[in-house]
Structure formats: C-alpha cells, structure tokens
Scaffold this motif. Structure first.
Motif: not given
Length: 303
Positions: A68-71, A101, A278-279
C-alpha cells in the motif's frame, strides 16, 4: 406455493419480505484495491491460458496491503511481470517485495521449475536439501543415474537431521536424467559475492535488506535451480525470466522489456523509476479506452 405468492401473502399480512443483502465489495474504502480492481484486465489478458485468472487476481488482492505504500506504477510493472510469466506472487513461485516504496518483482526457485516443466521434453524437475545426518553420495565418474544418491532420514525431524549442507537439482529429459547440480553453502556465498549487485549495494549502504540478507536459503535454492537452466531445454520465456531476475537484482522493479506487454508506464504518471516516492492511486482506464495524454497509444509495446 410459489415464491411470488409467498411474497404477496407476506405483504398482505403486513410482514416485510426479507431484505436482500448487498454484495460486499472488498475494494470499497480501500484505494489500493480499487486501483487494482480497475486494472484487472491488464493482468488477466497477459496471463498464459493455463493459469487460473480468478486465483491469480485473488493472490494479487491479498498482496495489496503489503504494497500500500509502494509507488503504483511499480506495482503495475511487477504484477504485469508475474502475469506475463504465469507466476503467482505468492512467495513460492514469485514475490513482489517493497524496497524503498518500489514494488520489485522477484522470481523464486519454484518459478524457474514451473517454467522448465512447460517444455514438452522435460518430464520432471527435482530440487532437494541434503542435511548432515542424511544418507547421500555423489560420484561424478559413475554413469547417470548411479552418480548421485540421496536418502533423507524420514524418521527424524528437519532439526534432528541436522543443518543443511547441500542444495541440489536435476531434471528428467526425454526419459533420461540430467546432470545433477550440487551447491554447498560456500558455493552459494561465492555466487552471491560475485554476481549479486543488490547484495553488494546493501553491504555498502549498511541496509542489509537484499534477498541474500533476508532469506539466504531461498537464494541458495534459486542459485542451484538457475544453474540447472544450463542443462535443460531452454525457451524464450525461460531466457526472459533470467533477464527479469537479473534486472531485479540490478535494482529495476521489472524487466525493461517484457515481450508483448506494456510495462514501462502507469496510466497517469511517469515510469516507476522517475515517479515521485509519494503514493497516489490514479484512476485507471481499461486497455483500449482512448489514448494517453502524452500522445502514446494505449496498448503500445515498449521498445
């Protein structure tokens, strides 16, 4: 009495018929899963025919909380790599690992074995561990299959059998057994030290987060099976998988080119390599729904 009559009867007596429960959408309130749900066509269209589409997507959905926090662009690229090779990102055939990320495609040793099995000449592929108290022998001067023997101690637990001392792999091809690939721990460490750029980088930076640091045995096993590739009938698909594996070790989230699929960009942003850390979860169009804003046609192949 028919269903229609029972409903009419319940209404006339003042009773309300039971309300139908709405179907639960697992993606509701979860932007990452909504994003994946909208992009499903991209992945199922890339899957080989023998792979169950529903099961692949169920595995992908289960993976999203971890990513969920990945690009988003890197998730798209890594999942598309899994789909192209027909490998589920379940941690056995392949894995998608978040690094700073960036979701990174990582093939496991069972993924290599799966692709070997797809060649019509390959009858079977075997991988195993030899432990200290097992019975085994290797005499390379003996003809196959008398050159190698391994009998695990089935009366003991893995711990009671002692530490692992060897990894080995072989295949049966056209009814004949291939060369046996044998790798001890020192050989695996030598392969790691010589070839793994991810390991060298993690050592230099002091992060200790490469696959060789976090799961040495899995990489040891994969190294043995990768060497088996040299003695089994090869295919373009298997060669592509090796390249994808090397790309991942070099720090790329997935191979630069996967034949027949689009992997370089997200729909609404730059490539994973250049997108901000940022995601965000952009609204995704389905394949064939017009053209991107940069002028490139949807569905075009990355050169």
């Amino acid at each position: 009495m028919s269903l229609k009559d029972r409903v009419a009867d319940a209404t006339s007596t003042g009773e309300r018929p039971p309300e139908q429960q709405p179907a639960t959408d697992l993606a509701v309130g979860d932007p990452a899963r909504q994003w994946l749900q909208r992009r499903e066509t991209y992945f199922v269209d890339a899957l080989p025919r023998h792979v169950d589409r529903s099961h692949f997507m169920a595995v992908a959905h289960a993976l999203m909380p971890k990513l969920k926090d990945c690009n988003p662009a890197s998730i798209h690229t890594a999942l598309l790599a899994c789909a192209r090779f027909g490998l589920e990102p379940d941690g056995r055939q392949a894995a998608i690992i978040p690094y700073k990320k960036v979701a990174t495609f990582q093939v496991m040793y069972e993924g290599y074995i799966d692709l070997m099995y797809r060649h019509p000449r390959v009858d079977s592929v075997h991988f195993g561990w030899v432990r200290e108290k097992d019975q085994w022998d290797y005499t390379p001067t003996e003809p196959s299959p008398r050159d190698f023997f391994h009998k695990p101690r089935v009366d003991l637990t893995d711990e009671e059998r002692g530490r692992v001392i060897l990894a080995y792999a072989f295949a049966w091809i056209d009814g004949r057994r291939s060369q046996v690939i044998i790798l001890n721990r020192q050989h695996a460490e030598a392969i790691r030290d010589k070839y793994s750029n991810a390991y060298k980088k993690a050592e230099r930076e002091g992060t200790k987060d490469s696959p060789w640091h976090t799961d040495f045995d899995a990489m040891w096993a994969k190294s043995a099976v990768r060497r088996l590739v040299k003695v089994v009938p090869t295919s373009t698909e298997l060669a592509d998988l090796i390249q994808a594996d090397d790309d991942a070790d070099d720090g790329h989230p997935a191979p630069a080119v996967i034949r027949g699929t689009v992997v370089a960009r997200d729909d609404d942003g730059p490539s994973a390599e250049h997108q901000p850390s940022g995601t965000t979860w952009p609204t995704a169009t389905q394949p064939g729904e017009g053209r991107r804003t940069d002028g490139a046609a949807e569905g075009g192949e990355t050169p």
